[in-house]
Design a protein around this motif. Structure first.
Motif, PDB file in Angstrom:
ATOM      1  N   GLN A 112       0.692  -1.150  -0.051  1.00 43.25           N
ATOM      2  CA  GLN A 112      -0.010  -0.028  -0.048  1.00 43.25           C
ATOM      3  C   GLN A 112       0.885   1.227  -0.032  1.00 43.25           C
ATOM      4  OE1 GLN A 112      -2.855  -0.408   3.405  1.00 43.25           O
ATOM      5  NE2 GLN A 112      -3.992  -1.981   2.158  1.00 43.25           N
ATOM      6  N   LYS A 113       2.116   1.251  -0.672  1.00 44.13           N
ATOM      7  CA  LYS A 113       2.879   2.346  -0.680  1.00 44.13           C
ATOM      8  C   LYS A 113       2.737   2.875  -2.184  1.00 44.13           C
ATOM      9  CE  LYS A 113       5.097   2.007   3.382  1.00 44.13           C
ATOM     10  NZ  LYS A 113       4.921   2.987   4.411  1.00 44.13           N
ATOM     11  N   TYR A 114       1.531   3.550  -2.463  1.00 42.11           N
ATOM     12  CA  TYR A 114       1.224   4.027  -3.668  1.00 42.11           C
ATOM     13  C   TYR A 114       2.153   4.860  -4.265  1.00 42.11           C
ATOM     14  CZ  TYR A 114      -2.802   1.076  -2.207  1.00 42.11           C
ATOM     15  OH  TYR A 114      -3.470   0.133  -1.678  1.00 42.11           O
ATOM     16  N   GLY A 115       2.671   5.918  -3.427  1.00 42.92           N
ATOM     17  CA  GLY A 115       3.712   6.714  -4.241  1.00 42.92           C
ATOM     18  C   GLY A 115       4.811   6.257  -4.622  1.00 42.92           C
ATOM     19  N   ARG A 116       5.510   5.315  -3.823  1.00 44.32           N
ATOM     20  CA  ARG A 116       6.550   4.453  -4.123  1.00 44.32           C
ATOM     21  C   ARG A 116       6.205   3.662  -5.444  1.00 44.32           C
ATOM     22  NH1 ARG A 116       8.912   0.374  -0.201  1.00 44.32           N
ATOM     23  NH2 ARG A 116       8.761   1.827   1.458  1.00 44.32           N
ATOM     24  N   ALA A 117       5.205   2.984  -5.542  1.00 44.86           N
ATOM     25  CA  ALA A 117       4.696   2.180  -6.767  1.00 44.86           C
ATOM     26  C   ALA A 117       4.845   3.267  -7.833  1.00 44.86           C
ATOM     27  CB  ALA A 117       3.210   1.638  -6.350  1.00 44.86           C
ATOM     28  N   LEU A 118       4.236   4.224  -7.840  1.00 43.56           N
ATOM     29  CA  LEU A 118       3.886   4.989  -9.108  1.00 43.56           C
ATOM     30  C   LEU A 118       5.438   5.524  -9.583  1.00 43.56           C
ATOM     31  CD1 LEU A 118       2.051   6.486 -11.056  1.00 43.56           C
ATOM     32  CD2 LEU A 118       2.101   8.527  -9.652  1.00 43.56           C
ATOM     33  N   ARG A 119       6.274   5.751  -8.703  1.00 40.01           N
ATOM     34  CA  ARG A 119       7.736   5.912  -9.066  1.00 40.01           C
ATOM     35  C   ARG A 119       8.372   4.866  -9.827  1.00 40.01           C
ATOM     36  NH1 ARG A 119      12.307   5.466  -5.518  1.00 40.01           N
ATOM     37  NH2 ARG A 119      10.881   5.367  -3.854  1.00 40.01           N
ATOM     38  N   TYR A 120       8.009   3.584  -9.278  1.00 38.96           N
ATOM     39  CA  TYR A 120       8.758   2.508  -9.815  1.00 38.96           C
ATOM     40  C   TYR A 120       8.242   2.155 -11.174  1.00 38.96           C
ATOM     41  CZ  TYR A 120      11.730   1.330  -5.448  1.00 38.96           C
ATOM     42  OH  TYR A 120      12.330   1.517  -4.520  1.00 38.96           O
ATOM     43  N   ILE A 121       6.968   2.435 -11.269  1.00 36.16           N
ATOM     44  CA  ILE A 121       6.353   2.122 -12.685  1.00 36.16           C
ATOM     45  C   ILE A 121       6.675   3.383 -13.450  1.00 36.16           C
ATOM     46  CG2 ILE A 121       4.163   3.208 -12.360  1.00 36.16           C
ATOM     47  CD1 ILE A 121       4.763  -0.472 -13.725  1.00 36.16           C
ATOM     48  N   LYS A 122       6.961   4.450 -13.122  1.00 28.38           N
ATOM     49  CA  LYS A 122       7.394   5.395 -13.841  1.00 28.38           C
ATOM     50  C   LYS A 122       8.788   5.067 -14.657  1.00 28.38           C
ATOM     51  CE  LYS A 122       8.562  10.496 -14.467  1.00 28.38           C
ATOM     52  NZ  LYS A 122       7.759  11.672 -13.982  1.00 28.38           N
ATOM     53  N   LEU A 123       9.728   4.407 -13.637  1.00 26.74           N
ATOM     54  CA  LEU A 123      11.066   4.217 -14.034  1.00 26.74           C
ATOM     55  C   LEU A 123      11.012   2.960 -14.996  1.00 26.74           C
ATOM     56  CD1 LEU A 123      12.944   4.507 -10.602  1.00 26.74           C
ATOM     57  CD2 LEU A 123      13.538   5.895 -12.615  1.00 26.74           C
ATOM     58  N   ALA A 124       9.950   1.999 -14.794  1.00 28.16           N
ATOM     59  CA  ALA A 124       9.832   0.806 -15.821  1.00 28.16           C
ATOM     60  C   ALA A 124       9.459   1.411 -17.189  1.00 28.16           C
ATOM     61  CB  ALA A 124       8.714  -0.087 -15.133  1.00 28.16           C
ATOM     62  N   LEU A 125       8.584   2.266 -17.137  1.00 28.74           N
ATOM     63  CA  LEU A 125       7.943   2.904 -18.400  1.00 28.74           C
ATOM     64  C   LEU A 125       8.967   3.733 -19.210  1.00 28.74           C
ATOM     65  CD1 LEU A 125       4.414   3.498 -17.453  1.00 28.74           C
ATOM     66  CD2 LEU A 125       5.132   1.998 -19.205  1.00 28.74           C
ATOM     67  N   GLN A 126       9.889   4.458 -18.120  1.00 29.22           N
ATOM     68  CA  GLN A 126      10.824   5.223 -18.932  1.00 29.22           C
ATOM     69  C   GLN A 126      11.924   4.223 -19.688  1.00 29.22           C
ATOM     70  OE1 GLN A 126      12.052   7.504 -15.496  1.00 29.22           O
ATOM     71  NE2 GLN A 126      11.335   9.304 -16.707  1.00 29.22           N
ATOM     72  N   CYS A 127      12.432   3.189 -18.997  1.00 30.20           N
ATOM     73  CA  CYS A 127      13.034   2.279 -19.391  1.00 30.20           C
ATOM     74  C   CYS A 127      12.568   1.638 -20.826  1.00 30.20           C
ATOM     75  CB  CYS A 127      13.358   0.949 -18.487  1.00 30.20           C
ATOM     76  SG  CYS A 127      14.513   1.265 -16.958  1.00 30.20           S
ATOM     77  N   HIS A 128      11.293   1.133 -20.616  1.00 29.70           N
ATOM     78  CA  HIS A 128      10.654   0.603 -21.881  1.00 29.70           C
ATOM     79  C   HIS A 128      10.916   1.667 -22.969  1.00 29.70           C
ATOM     80  CE1 HIS A 128       7.770  -1.585 -24.261  1.00 29.70           C
ATOM     81  NE2 HIS A 128       8.073  -2.650 -23.378  1.00 29.70           N
ATOM     82  N   ASP A 129      10.581   3.077 -22.812  1.00 25.82           N
ATOM     83  CA  ASP A 129      10.504   3.905 -23.730  1.00 25.82           C
ATOM     84  C   ASP A 129      11.756   4.012 -24.472  1.00 25.82           C
ATOM     85  OD1 ASP A 129      10.084   6.244 -25.376  1.00 25.82           O
ATOM     86  OD2 ASP A 129      10.268   7.615 -23.680  1.00 25.82           O
ATOM     87  N   THR A 130      12.862   3.722 -23.630  1.00 31.35           N
ATOM     88  CA  THR A 130      14.313   4.044 -24.305  1.00 31.35           C
ATOM     89  C   THR A 130      14.459   2.432 -25.003  1.00 31.35           C
ATOM     90  OG1 THR A 130      15.028   4.982 -22.239  1.00 31.35           O
ATOM     91  CG2 THR A 130      16.687   4.011 -23.532  1.00 31.35           C
ATOM     92  N   HIS A 181      18.761   8.291 -20.483  1.00 35.01           N
ATOM     93  CA  HIS A 181      18.656   9.706 -21.109  1.00 35.01           C
ATOM     94  C   HIS A 181      19.644   9.781 -22.082  1.00 35.01           C
ATOM     95  CE1 HIS A 181      16.011  11.304 -17.768  1.00 35.01           C
ATOM     96  NE2 HIS A 181      15.626  11.506 -18.886  1.00 35.01           N
ATOM     97  N   ARG A 182      20.890   9.001 -22.251  1.00 32.98           N
ATOM     98  CA  ARG A 182      21.620   8.962 -23.411  1.00 32.98           C
ATOM     99  C   ARG A 182      20.990   8.613 -24.634  1.00 32.98           C
ATOM    100  NH1 ARG A 182      27.230   8.625 -22.382  1.00 32.98           N
ATOM    101  NH2 ARG A 182      27.516   7.144 -24.074  1.00 32.98           N
ATOM    102  N   GLU A 183      19.875   7.871 -24.453  1.00 30.91           N
ATOM    103  CA  GLU A 183      19.352   7.224 -25.798  1.00 30.91           C
ATOM    104  C   GLU A 183      17.944   7.980 -25.959  1.00 30.91           C
ATOM    105  OE1 GLU A 183      21.471   5.192 -27.210  1.00 30.91           O
ATOM    106  OE2 GLU A 183      22.578   4.811 -25.331  1.00 30.91           O
ATOM    107  N   SER A 184      17.336   8.535 -25.033  1.00 30.80           N
ATOM    108  CA  SER A 184      15.873   8.953 -25.255  1.00 30.80           C
ATOM    109  C   SER A 184      15.402  10.003 -24.298  1.00 30.80           C
ATOM    110  CB  SER A 184      14.878   7.517 -25.050  1.00 30.80           C
ATOM    111  OG  SER A 184      13.607   7.997 -24.898  1.00 30.80           O
ATOM    112  N   SER A 185      14.599  10.618 -24.580  1.00 32.81           N
ATOM    113  CA  SER A 185      13.984  11.614 -23.655  1.00 32.81           C
ATOM    114  C   SER A 185      13.096  10.954 -22.623  1.00 32.81           C
ATOM    115  CB  SER A 185      13.073  12.658 -24.540  1.00 32.81           C
ATOM    116  OG  SER A 185      11.840  12.016 -25.107  1.00 32.81           O
ATOM    117  N   CYS A 186      12.670   9.841 -22.683  1.00 35.91           N
ATOM    118  CA  CYS A 186      11.908   9.189 -21.717  1.00 35.91           C
ATOM    119  C   CYS A 186      10.528   9.724 -21.229  1.00 35.91           C
ATOM    120  CB  CYS A 186      12.615   8.880 -20.558  1.00 35.91           C
ATOM    121  SG  CYS A 186      14.186   7.919 -20.809  1.00 35.91           S
ATOM    122  N   GLN A 187       9.990  10.454 -22.459  1.00 35.60           N
ATOM    123  CA  GLN A 187       8.747  11.393 -22.145  1.00 35.60           C
ATOM    124  C   GLN A 187       7.350  10.707 -22.650  1.00 35.60           C
ATOM    125  OE1 GLN A 187       8.510  13.769 -19.845  1.00 35.60           O
ATOM    126  NE2 GLN A 187      10.527  13.071 -19.282  1.00 35.60           N
TER     127      GLN A 187
END
Length: 1247
Positions: A711-729, A788-794
């Motif tokens: 139930q740490k939803y702020g932490r969960a959102l931060r991690y899924i953001k990083l996961a999707l940034q990796c996927h974007d790259t 960020h060397r490869e993509s803007s991750c946005q």
């Protein structure tokens, strides 16, 4: 080998002199299927020896030609040093008979048979090295070998000190070892030159072997002029063969640091090319392909042996390389050919040499040719098992076995560190054998990479680990071994010189951790805290409890000479090696080999990310930057673009971003996009970075999922953001999206939707979630810098920003699910991943329900605020439309996956929405002329339709009883509300009274139909109260009709029956409830009033008296109601006394609530008293008049007497104004009891 392959492998020597039948022909240069070797019985004692040829590039065995007596071997044959068609390209290697080992020969074999390394094989070496070790107690010669440990396998290589020091004099390398050697071992070192006799013997042996395969031309010498030229060439060749080509210490090729692609031009890079195949981290199987280029050959890392043999000598398993020439033909299926000087008798060393060679190669016989000064004298045949018993060459095979076991135990006990180079050294003429750790000595110098074995060992560690990873049936208990191999490999490598291997090793380290498995499964598969490297040595497990006494081995640094404290271990006398079991392996496995115990998912993922980060650093460091990116400080967090206002991520903006995202997803498969760092697609950096990024994305996904469960939803959102940034790259680097990767993206977006929904539902903890969201570790920052060397991750920023607006969070959640659904549809994954599609549809329907409820509640709030205005505002109507649209789409989602239960719940919510709409259209409560409007009727009927659809969706109660009961209750409530409003606010301006009464009756009966009073549940009391209320209202309505309407007698009679029926049922249901005394008393009083109404229309005294008795009976039935009231009042009084002054603050509240109940009771009590008084008075009058007319009887007299007495008591009670409520109730209870007793046993009235 040809037709004589079976001969080469050998039969059962010593048991049957007859040659076995030839086996099937084998293709030279191919691996052969293992064949069972033989057991030799030698010298009366059994020595087990089994040799299996694993690989052979030897040509078919040539039949040797017996040379005629007096053949002069000093004269070269015509075919000398020429290629032979019979022998093929390997002929020169075989007939060269060079005994000089190459420095990396064991590594070449290890690369070739990687499956055997670290597990099945104890020793890998050249046969010459094996023989040299086993002859240590018999020989005064020096021994110098490099020893490396890989798992339980030891690699032995000849370490030519003289050659090394020659190189050191020329290049300055190895000076540290030269100084160490001169200081501690041989202060007057100088290179010893080969004698002329040595070259002479080598030359005539070579000529003898060429003569032996020359057949008819065996006696033909070459002309004198050519003879001289050949001899010079042979001597030069032999001299070259005698010198070993050592590679220079490994240096970073300039091309590697400058441009990854420059290796194809000019010089070949020294680092082998490791190409890791494309892998989806989401998959379990690793597709790791390791390819080596031709750069290895320059380092001597090839398998140069003619044949590789898996030799089992007693319990020792060895992978041996051999170039011994084997001949066949005639009745000799396989023989070895030797040339001996007749003037020099065979000594023990030569006998051991011949015996071991034949044993290793499974050759049953030895053919010995004797010569004197190069002139052939005679031939002699000797069986292999007879060699130990030759004259002047007697030796015990049992002793050789003991020597082998002791040496192996000594080495295994002391060569304990993987990756380290150990040096086994015995000086010429010395009896002391010493073991040094060259890696430790080398690290004390300025450059640890001065050790030329560093790179081959690292490659081998990597290849063994890679091979273990590729085994599909690999048990996870070996993961500790693989991890140790890779960590030792990385430890040996220089980050600047070998980025490719380091990146690949770190990727494999990350792959060892199964991110998506719970910890309990891991513990079930194998004990993580146990020693996972037990496969190193079985003997070690059996003997680890043995005491470490001098009897078990006298090697220890404590017994070293005082001037030599660098040796790891020492054998004080070579004679000890002949003592059976003198040395036993006492090495304990290092605890570092155990697989790390991860106590939770986060720890496991963090370990994976640490390896991924190291891999990314290695890749990034090797990429030439076309234009340097802006310098990023790893200690400065990357802003996460959090905004307090939700304007930038509103629903309209989301639609545009979603469209852009889907458009981009479509382009991923068509448009080729280059990375910002300038990585070349297809290069090792490109492939490796893809895998590392995908692995990090997977790790962040698992971390996010774990945070959700906590139930740490702020932490969960931060991690899924990083996961999707990796996927974007990843998407920026890869043109063709694999279905597995798209599937993983779908899972990420689904989880992101879950998190946004949970954030919306837990808005009270928003501050804590914001703090969790903005926190970043240094590791995460560094991984982001690499991305960020490869993509803007946005690309996915619309989905991962933390909003403070509830509507926005719900909208983002819905869009995430919609995006996941779109991916499943346009990538054709829907059919093959029905479970995932079902989950996405369920979540989409659920969040649309949440949004619909959100808009519905907003509309209800607006409605409650609207007091004065009678018209519905446009804002309310817009909210209704939005809510209706969300419910409608949600129902479609659930219906698409045949989820009847959830579809029914949403239909139920649509019914509720219709009821809110109906309520909104009612006139202001202050309007006394209010009527039930057509708009209200329309919306209530729509609500009924949706509830009925919900029931049809479910089909039957067994599908989901709770939902079924809930829908039934809501439907009953809707009918009841509609009937109540129609009854209370009758639209008499539009409809006739009879029609209204009919509609009310129909709605009330339908409400009863869906009101389940029989099923035991938490809702049962509510249902019973509802049923009682409906019957009470219907009875009251028909009662009113009888009073106010003048109709035909049949209808009036029907109404009287209905009144009695419904009043009776109302009383029945109210009596079941213990908390509705007032309602029950009111119904009873209405029944009395109905009896009075009937009595008024009666003319006969008997009929009136009968009705009166019926009414009095209803009064006496109310005894239980007053008893309940009395009990409650007494309980309240006692509670008030107990609380005392301590609850003074609560007294006013309690008194006010009690006074309200008392007021209701007082009102009903007064009516009850008046009606009882009236009934008693009427009964007294009727009984008195009847007595005067007809004469009385005893029974009637008793009743009259009782009624008069009760009536008098009642009048006195009513007249006494000082009585409390409790006292008045007690009086009533007493009067009712008197009435009951007075009439008991009489057959009067209803009694």
């Amino acid at each position: 080998m040809g037709d004589t392959r079976g001969a080469e492998l050998g039969g059962a020597q010593g048991l049957d002199p007859v040659a076995p039948e030839p086996g099937p022909a084998a293709v030279p240069g191919e691996r052969e299927e293992p064949k069972q070797g033989s057991i030799l019985f030698l010298g009366g004692s059994e020595i087990k020896s089994c040799a299996v040829v694993k690989y052979s590039s030897a040509p078919p065995q040539a039949a040797f030609a017996r040379l005629q007596e007096k053949t002069d071997l000093k004269l070269p044959p015509a075919n000398w040093l020429r290629e032979s068609a019979k022998l093929g390209p390997a002929g020169a290697t075989i007939l060269g008979n060079s005994k000089k080992s190459k420095p990396f020969s064991s590594f070449g074999m290890a690369y070739e048979f990687i499956d055997s390394i670290g597990n099945d094989v104890d020793v890998v070496s050249d046969s010459e090295n094996i023989k040299k070790l086993l002859k240590i107690p018999y020989s005064k010669s020096h021994v110098s070998m490099a020893v490396h440990r890989i798992g339980r396998t030891l690699l032995l290589d000849d370490l030519d000190i003289q050659e090394l020091f020659m190189r050191s004099s020329q290049t300055g390398d190895w000076t540290w070892l030269k100084e160490f050697y001169q200081r501690l071992i041989d202060q007057k070192w100088q290179r010893k030159k080969k004698s002329k006799e040595h070259w002479y013997q080598k030359a005539i042996l070579s000529k003898f072997l060429y003569y032996s395969i020359n057949g008819d031309e065996a006696a033909q010498p070459v002309p004198n002029s050519e003879e001289q030229h050949r001899e010079e060439a042979a001597e030069d060749e032999a001299d070259e063969a005698g010198r070993v080509s050592w590679p220079a210490p490994f240096e970073m090729p300039s091309s590697l640091s400058e441009d990854a692609s420059a290796s194809n031009q000019g010089s070949v890079p020294l680092e082998p090319s490791y190409v890791v195949g494309h892998v989806a981290s989401a998959l379990r199987e690793q597709n790791l392909a390791t390819l080596f280029n031709d750069g290895e050959s320059s380092q001597g890392l090839k398998n140069d042996f003619v044949r590789n043999i898996l030799w089992t000598f007693e319990d020792i398993h060895m992978l041996v390389g051999s170039n011994m020439p084997i001949f066949g033909g005639g009745r000799y299926p396989a023989v070895s050919l030797r040339l001996r000087d007749n003037n020099k008798p065979i000594n023990v060393l030569t006998g051991i040499d011949y015996w071991l060679d034949n044993l290793i190669c499974n050759v049953p016989e030895l053919v010995m040719c004797f010569h004197v000064n190069g002139i052939v004298q005679k031939y002699e045949m000797i069986k292999t098992e007879d060699i130990p018993n030759l004259e002047n060459s007697n030796f015990s095979t049992k002793v050789i076995k003991d020597i082998a076991q002791n040496i192996l135990s000594f080495l295994k006990s002391n060569c304990t560190k993987e990756g380290h180079t150990y040096w086994l050294f015995k000086a010429s003429g010395s009896d002391i054998v010493k073991l040094y750790d060259l890696t430790t000595l080398c690290e004390e110098t300025e450059d640890k990479y001065q050790n030329p074995f560093t790179m081959p060992v690292a490659i081998l560690l990597y290849k063994v680990a890679c091979n273990m990873m590729l085994k599909k049936n690999q048990n996870r208990k070996h993961y500790g071994t693989i991890r140790t191999l890779l960590l030792n490999c990385v430890k040996l490598l220089d980050k600047g010189r070998h980025p490719q291997m380091i990146a690949s090793a770190n990727y494999m380290l990350s792959e060892l951790f199964q991110l998506d498995e719970p910890k309990k499964d891991e513990a079930g598969a194998f004990p993580l805290n146990s020693n996972s490297d037990e496969s190193y040595s079985e003997e070690e497990e059996e003997e680890e409890d043995m005491p470490d006494s001098d009897e078990n081995g006298s090697y220890s640094t404590g017994s070293d000479p005082p001037d030599d404290n660098k040796a790891v271990a020492v054998i004080k006398s070579v004679g000890e090696l002949s003592v059976p079991e003198k040395y036993k392996s006492t090495h304990q496995i290092r605890p570092s080999c155990a697989f790390p115990v991860c106590h939770d998912t986060e720890e496991r993922c963090r370990l994976v990310l640490s390896y991924v980060l190291e891999g990314l650093k290695s890749v990034d460091s090797s990429i030439k930057k076309e234009s340097d990116l802006p310098a990023a400080d790893p200690s400065t967090p990357i802003p996460l673009k959090y905004e307090d206002e939700s304007k930038s991520v509103g629903p309209e903006c989301l639609e545009k971003q979603m469209a852009l995202f889907l458009d981009k997803m479509g382009l991923f498969r068509e448009v080729k996009r280059l990375s910002q760092s300038g990585m070349i697609p297809g290069s090792w950096q490109h492939k490796m970075k893809l895998q590392l990024i995908l692995k990090s994305s997977k790790a962040y996904y698992v971390l996010s999922d774990a945070a959700v469960s906590l139930q740490k939803y702020g932490r969960a959102l931060r991690y899924i953001k990083l996961a999707l940034q990796c996927h974007d790259t990843y998407c920026c680097l890869h043109m063709n999206m694999l279905s597995e990767v798209l599937m993983f993206l779908c899972q990420c977006l689904t989880l992101c939707g879950d998190i946004q929904l949970m954030l919306a539902q837990n808005a009270n903890n928003r501050a804590a979630y914001l703090e969790e969201y903005n926190y970043q570790t240094k590791e995460d920052q560094e991984i982001l810098h690499s991305l960020h060397r490869e993509s803007s991750c946005q690309v996915f920023s619309w989905a991962t920003d933390l909003s403070t607006d509830l509507e926005c969070q719900l909208s983002i959640s819905c869009k995430c699910y919609e995006a996941a659904n779109e991916i499943l549809i346009f990538s054709n994954l829907k059919e093959h991943n029905t479970e995932q599609y079902t989950q996405v549809m369920k979540r989409t329907g659920n969040v649309r329900n949440e949004i619909g409820v959100f808009y519905m509640n907003q509309a209800a709030a607006l409605q409650s605020e609207r007091v004065e205005s009678k018209t519905v505002s446009s804002a309310e109507q817009q909210l209704w439309k939005k809510s209706f649209s969300c419910f409608e789409k949600g129902i479609q989602n659930f219906e698409s996956i045949d989820d009847a239960t959830n579809a029914a719940l949403l239909l139920c919510n649509m019914g509720r929405l219709m009821r809110i709409c109906a309520h909104a259209h009612c006139a202001s409560g202050g309007d006394f002329k209010r009527e039930f409007s057509p708009e209200e009727a329309l919306y209530y009927n729509k609500a009924v339709d949706y509830y009925l659809k919900a029931l049809r969706s479910l089909g039957k109660r067994e599908v989901h009883s709770a939902v079924w009961d809930s829908v039934n209750w809501e439907l009953s409530t809707t009918y009841f509300t509609m009937a109540t409003l129609l009854q209370d606010y009758a639209p008499l301006s539009r409809k006739a009274q009879e029609q209204i009464e009919k509609e009310v009756s129909e709605s009330m009966m339908k409400s009863l139909k869906y009101c389940d009073v029989d099923t035991v549940s938490a809702r049962q009391p509510l249902c019973q109260y509802r049923a009682a209320t409906i019957h009470h209202r219907l009875a009251s309505m028909y009662h009113s009709c009888l009073r106010n309407q003048v109709g035909d007698e049949h209808q009036r009679k029907q109404h009287r029956v209905l009144v009695d029926l419904h009043y009776g049922k109302a009383v029945k249901f109210f009596q079941l409830l213990k908390d509705a005394p007032c309602e029950l008393l009111r119904v009873q009083l209405e029944r009395v009033a109905f009896a009075e109404f009937q009595m008024a229309s009666q003319n006969s005294s008997g009929g009136k008296l009968k009705t009166l008795y019926g009414a009095l009976d209803i009064m006496t039935q109310s005894h239980s109601v007053f008893h309940l009231m009395r009990k409650e009042l007494i309980g309240e009084c006692e509670q008030g006394l107990e609380d005392g002054n301590s609850s003074a603050a609560k007294v006013p509240t309690e008194n006010s609530s009690v006074s309200l109940n008392k007021e209701e009771i007082l009102k009903l009590l007064s009516i009850f008293e008046s009606r009882l008084s009236f009934l008693l008075l009427q009964s007294i009058k009727l009984l008195t008049s009847t007595k005067k007319k007809m004469g009385g009887n005893t029974e009637e007299d008793d009743v009259l007497k009782t009624n008069k007495y009760v009536y008098s008591l009642l009048l006195r009670s009513v007249a006494n104004k000082n009585l409390t409520l409790l006292e008045r109730i007690e009086v009533i209870l007493n009067l009712l009891e008197q009435l009951t007793q007075g009439n008991e046993g009489k057959n009067l009235g209803i009694q």
